[in-house]
Design a protein around this motif. Sequence first.
Motif, PDB file in Angstrom:
ATOM      1  N   LEU A 376       0.837  -1.203   0.000  1.00 19.34           N
ATOM      2  CA  LEU A 376       0.000   0.000   0.000  1.00 19.34           C
ATOM      3  C   LEU A 376       0.871   1.252   0.000  1.00 19.34           C
ATOM      4  N   SER A 379       2.193   1.796  -3.462  1.00 20.23           N
ATOM      5  CA  SER A 379       1.199   2.348  -4.383  1.00 20.23           C
ATOM      6  C   SER A 379       0.993   3.832  -4.110  1.00 20.23           C
ATOM      7  N   THR A 442      -1.404   0.913 -10.035  1.00 24.59           N
ATOM      8  CA  THR A 442      -1.840   1.028  -8.643  1.00 24.59           C
ATOM      9  C   THR A 442      -3.001   0.090  -8.356  1.00 24.59           C
ATOM     10  N   LEU A 443      -3.854  -0.124  -9.360  1.00 26.48           N
ATOM     11  CA  LEU A 443      -4.972  -1.054  -9.153  1.00 26.48           C
ATOM     12  C   LEU A 443      -4.442  -2.444  -8.806  1.00 26.48           C
ATOM     13  N   ASN A 446      -2.917  -2.422  -5.358  1.00 27.82           N
ATOM     14  CA  ASN A 446      -3.921  -2.332  -4.303  1.00 27.82           C
ATOM     15  C   ASN A 446      -4.660  -3.639  -4.136  1.00 27.82           C
ATOM     16  N   LEU A 450      -4.586  -5.534  -0.721  1.00 33.03           N
ATOM     17  CA  LEU A 450      -5.815  -5.672   0.062  1.00 33.03           C
ATOM     18  C   LEU A 450      -6.158  -7.134   0.279  1.00 33.03           C
ATOM     19  N   ARG A 451      -5.955  -7.950  -0.767  1.00 33.53           N
ATOM     20  CA  ARG A 451      -6.197  -9.389  -0.646  1.00 33.53           C
ATOM     21  C   ARG A 451      -5.330  -9.973   0.464  1.00 33.53           C
ATOM     22  N   LYS A 454      -6.376  -8.875   3.896  1.00 35.37           N
ATOM     23  CA  LYS A 454      -7.663  -9.473   4.279  1.00 35.37           C
ATOM     24  C   LYS A 454      -7.484 -10.943   4.648  1.00 35.37           C
TER      25      LYS A 454
ATOM     26  N   VAL B 243     -13.674  -4.387  -2.594  1.00 28.97           N
ATOM     27  CA  VAL B 243     -12.354  -4.159  -3.197  1.00 28.97           C
ATOM     28  C   VAL B 243     -12.345  -2.826  -3.932  1.00 28.97           C
ATOM     29  N   ASN B 246     -12.128   0.131  -1.440  1.00 29.14           N
ATOM     30  CA  ASN B 246     -10.771   0.274  -0.918  1.00 29.14           C
ATOM     31  C   ASN B 246      -9.821   0.780  -1.989  1.00 29.14           C
ATOM     32  N   ASN B 247     -10.042   0.318  -3.210  1.00 32.20           N
ATOM     33  CA  ASN B 247      -9.165   0.730  -4.293  1.00 32.20           C
ATOM     34  C   ASN B 247      -9.327   2.223  -4.586  1.00 32.20           C
ATOM     35  N   ALA B 250      -7.201   4.353  -2.678  1.00 30.21           N
ATOM     36  CA  ALA B 250      -5.765   4.269  -2.922  1.00 30.21           C
ATOM     37  C   ALA B 250      -5.374   4.688  -4.336  1.00 30.21           C
ATOM     38  N   VAL B 251      -6.353   4.930  -5.205  1.00 30.21           N
ATOM     39  CA  VAL B 251      -6.003   5.391  -6.553  1.00 30.21           C
ATOM     40  C   VAL B 251      -5.396   6.787  -6.439  1.00 30.21           C
ATOM     41  N   PRO B 252      -4.279   7.024  -7.114  1.00 36.95           N
ATOM     42  CA  PRO B 252      -3.656   8.351  -7.033  1.00 36.95           C
ATOM     43  C   PRO B 252      -4.649   9.416  -7.445  1.00 36.95           C
TER      44      PRO B 252
END
Lengths: 461, 263
Positions: A376, A379, A442-443, A446, A450-451, A454, B243, B246-247, B250-252
């Motif tokens: 994180l 990213s 970044t996707l 992330n 996140l996976r 979790k 997801v 949360n994404n 965090a996306v710029p």
Amino acid sequence: MNLILFTFIVLLGFTSYYFGRRKAYTIQSTNKRLTALPQFYGYYLAIWCAIPAFIIFSLWAIFEPTIVKLLILSDYSNQGYLDDELNLIYEKTKALSRGQFTGEITPFIEASAEKYLSLRSIAQSSKAVIVLSIIIASVAYAYKKISSNSRTREPVEKFLKAVLFTASLAAILTTVGIVFSLIFQTIDFFKVIPLFDFVFGTHWYPAKAFVRDSSEALDPTMYSDTFGAVPIFAGTFFIAFIAMCVAIPIGLMSGIYLAEYASVKVRQYAKPLIEILAGIPTVVYGFFAALTVGPFLKEIGNSMGLDVSAESALAAGGVMGIMIIPFISSLSDDVITSVPQSLRDGSYAMGATKSETIKKVIFPAALPGIVGSILLGVSRAIGETMIVVMASGLAANLTLNPLESTSTITAQIVVILIGDQAFGDPKTQAAFALGMSLFLVTLCLNIVALRVVKKYREKYE
Amino acid sequence: MNKDKEQLLNKRYKAEKRFRLYGQSAIFMALLFLTIFIFKIFSTGYSAFQKTWLIVPVTFDAELMMLEQNPSKEDLKDADYYDIALKSMADLDPNANEDQENELKRMVSYFFEREIKRELLNDPTLIGKTKDVYLTASDDLDQVFKGNYPRDLPEDQRRVTDYQLKIFDQLVELGKVESKFNLSFFTYPDSREAELAGIASSFMGSIFSILVCLMIAFPVAVLAAIYLEEFAPKNRFTDFIEVNINNLAAVPSIVFEHPKILL
């Protein structure tokens, strides 16, 4: 006009709520059993008032402008105008009808403007009539339902659930929106610039490809060797790497210390203090990097006989690392404290010291979570914009020397989008291609992070 | 054998201590960065909260202002203040030639005319009299007064001329330069002139964008959270939603700028 109508509908909603509830009481007074609490009768009626109004309002907002435009421009069909010219005529008409038109007023446009105004007023009044009549019809229908004492709680709850569900869809819609807004321009970009040149080219000079007149034919030779993204990808990952060199050791060690060693009191003060670092706006960090850290590094470097650029990757990366410390320390602190006490007890029972327990037992157990927090952080570092724009130079420079200036994807997007720009120009489209690649990178980071986090949480819960 | 064990134990204790020290120094470093950071910002920025004023005697000469006898409030508003403003600056040095008068004028902000006008509108009886008026000093002189200006540079390398410095020093000696709290920093809009720049308009901009942001984010976020926590079935789709949420965080943020340009 819209506002009056809107207030009126809101008032109507409240009154229908009131009438619904009163109806419930009258039903109750006839000694019949109600199917739900009285206020649900009111909600039921109010919803039957709100939904049709909402639907008609949105349909109108979507279709009214297009229909009005079609009607206005039908006067100009068969006259051989191009689409762009028709759009221009329509814009002029609109401006004139608002009294904001400053150009030469031709009788044609004046006629159109009058027609536009009359069409608008027809549209407005018909909207009011339609909305009100449909609301009255639907409320009457709902009132009949209430009178026959049919179920009201279930439909109301179903409706609320639907509203909640729509709200949770907003996140997906935003993601889809981002992808859609990027993808068409990106595809256009890759029609002109081969994907291979973009991914493997080593020269990035987007300014070279700027065309002032968009009707000019695109000259492919102009674009060869201008959009090679290697230097900026390299710069991005390089600066992120420097940032992580600062953030990982400090963040991780302070996370461990806070979780395992620190007394309650130290933890109580140190944790929020460190988290202040995450709350400082990045533009302030950028300021700090550009005006304090950069010149400071340059002075030190010069005194050691090194050639340090005032806008160095080291300054930007270092300051970015400071910014990321709290992300890593807080997350790894959480992760470490959630490792079950039994693991620690077992290790102490074997005679291990505290640091041995941490290194050999807790760290491996918490590793997935820590990796997630680091990802994180990465990213974050890749997507950071302001610090890089202010402190690390804007010219793409393929280098691995932290004392030179480099540029990143985000900084290049800024450079391209704040300068002169024209749509349909590869230079502008390049910003969208960069945004797309940034989004994808970044996707992926992330989702993986996140996976991992979790999975780790589920393991110990 | 026993000695070996003791040595091993000592080594382990030392490692323990070292590890603890690493942790402490990490916390120390993080807090040190924070302190340096905050110290640097405050020590560099605090002087912006003070603003330098020149106290200049202004003669409200009705003739120069093109005013008739017994002017009304409207007349005062429309009067010409530029000439008396220029004259009062030029009077700081009676022997000034034309170039020097220009330099004198540039010692204050270009707002000086309006500052003089405000003074007269507050007190219309001043016509024909002379009064000391506070005029905003130019940003360079402001820095001179705060001691941040490189006075020892050769004259052609700085924007403040020797002549301006001379007059300014005279004014300082006479006590005609004053530093006061920079209230205009909070009430003026942004400006190219540093001495007149303020945060009022950008502050309002921030407030409005926060309001709009809250109006959108707060209801949608709370509703979505209630749905996901209380109602949603646990399946792939709700996982996908989570997801996504949360994404999004965090996306710029720069990726979000693109749609803004398209709209």
